[in-house]
Design a protein around this motif. Structure first.
Motif, short mmCIF file in Angstrom:
data_model
loop_
_atom_site.label_atom_id
_atom_site.label_comp_id
_atom_site.label_asym_id
_atom_site.label_seq_id
_atom_site.Cartn_x
_atom_site.Cartn_y
_atom_site.Cartn_z
N SER A 138 0.78 -1.27 -0.09
CA SER A 138 0.03 0.02 -0.13
C SER A 138 0.88 1.31 0.03
CB SER A 138 -0.92 -0.01 1.27
OG SER A 138 -0.45 -0.14 2.33
N GLN A 139 2.06 1.28 0.68
CA GLN A 139 3.02 2.35 0.53
C GLN A 139 3.55 2.51 -0.87
OE1 GLN A 139 5.51 1.11 3.79
NE2 GLN A 139 4.83 2.79 4.91
N LEU A 140 3.87 1.45 -1.45
CA LEU A 140 4.06 1.56 -2.79
C LEU A 140 3.17 2.29 -3.64
CD1 LEU A 140 5.87 -2.11 -3.20
CD2 LEU A 140 7.08 0.09 -3.16
N GLU A 141 1.94 1.63 -3.48
CA GLU A 141 0.97 2.12 -4.40
C GLU A 141 0.71 3.85 -4.19
OE1 GLU A 141 -2.41 -0.69 -3.86
OE2 GLU A 141 -1.10 -2.04 -4.87
N ALA A 142 0.58 4.05 -2.80
CA ALA A 142 0.48 5.61 -2.33
C ALA A 142 1.58 6.23 -3.15
CB ALA A 142 0.52 5.62 -1.05
#
Ligand code: SAH
Length: 239
Positions: A138-142
């Motif tokens: 989710s951090q990568l996607e954000a």
């Protein structure tokens, strides 16, 4: 696609101290300016960012880039006071066949070495050092959403060019970014138990006919400016 052999620790909920590794002085300058750094340090929210650049070789005067100098500089820096997070920002070769163009960004999910060939059980995986970096999915996607970066695999080696075997490996593994430092930083971070995240910008296209060094020099400023413009958004998702 190959699965990573190793995994780095996740990024802790509170990051106070970040070591920002940049291989070349010409890459570091615009990033430092964009972060408002003075004397190689900057502040984002509660986090203190410290720039780590291996600098010039005392004999040759050129930047100490590449995996050996990256590992040695980071290992030395971690000895004094281990940070909560290591970040690597810098340029890379990208892949036209993966839809990448000059100055596009890659936020790295995993890193490996592509010039490590050891036909012995265990030693092959050790040399390849395929490592899942610390940002969660989710951090990568954000980060990708905020910076328009692609998410994927970066591969490191000691050479700016690539052999035919390496090009086949890049295709097979869907490599997005080719650099000369990240996998070495990942080995040092794993040994020290320190989280690592990376943002790369494309200066040249590995699977294009133009000689890499010519594209690199022509696109260096444009690409480092793009990385610099996205640096605050990148840190904003992690610290
Ligand atoms: N010879 C150049 C500097 C070397 S380029 C000059 O004249 O200034 C290599 C640096 O940029 C390394 O730090 C590496 O991480 C990154 N890089 C950019 N494109 C690359 C590519 N195609 N392959 C490997 N590293 C690349």
């Amino acid at each position: 696609m190959d699965r990573p052999t190793f995994a780095l620790p996740p990024i802790p909920p509170r990051v106070h101290r970040v070591l920002l590794f940049v291989a070349m002085r010409s890459e570091a300058d615009p990033i430092a300016r964009a972060l408002g750094a003075t004397d190689g340090t900057a502040r984002i929210g509660d986090a203190h960012i410290e720039l780590l650049v291996p600098g010039a070789d005392p004999v040759l005067g050129v930047d100490r880039l590449g995996p050996v100098h990256a590992a040695s500089a980071l290992a030395r820096a971690l000895c004094s006071a281990p940070p909560d997070l290591v970040v690597n920002m810098g340029t890379c070769g990208g892949f036209e066949s993966q839809g990448l163009g000059i100055a596009d960004l890659v936020v790295v999910r995993d890193a490996m070495f592509h010039d490590a060939r050891v036909a012995l059980d265990g030693f092959d995986a050790l040399a390849r050092a395929h490592t899942r970096l610390s940002p969660s999915e989710s951090q990568l996607e954000a980060i990708a959403a905020r910076t328009s970066a692609r998410i994927g695999l970066a591969s490191s080696g000691s050479s700016l060019d690539a052999t035919a075997d390496e090009l086949a490996l890049f295709r097979r593994t869907h490599t997005l970014a080719k650099d000369m430092e990240l996998a070495a930083l990942a080995v040092v971070c794993r040994e020290a138990g320190v989280p690592l995240a990376a943002l790369k910008g494309v200066t040249d296209l590995v699977d294009h006919h133009e000689p890499t060094h010519e594209a690199f020099l022509r696109n260096l400023t444009r690409t480092t400016d793009r990385i610099a413009q996205s640096a605050a958004a990148f840190f904003g998702q992690l610290v």
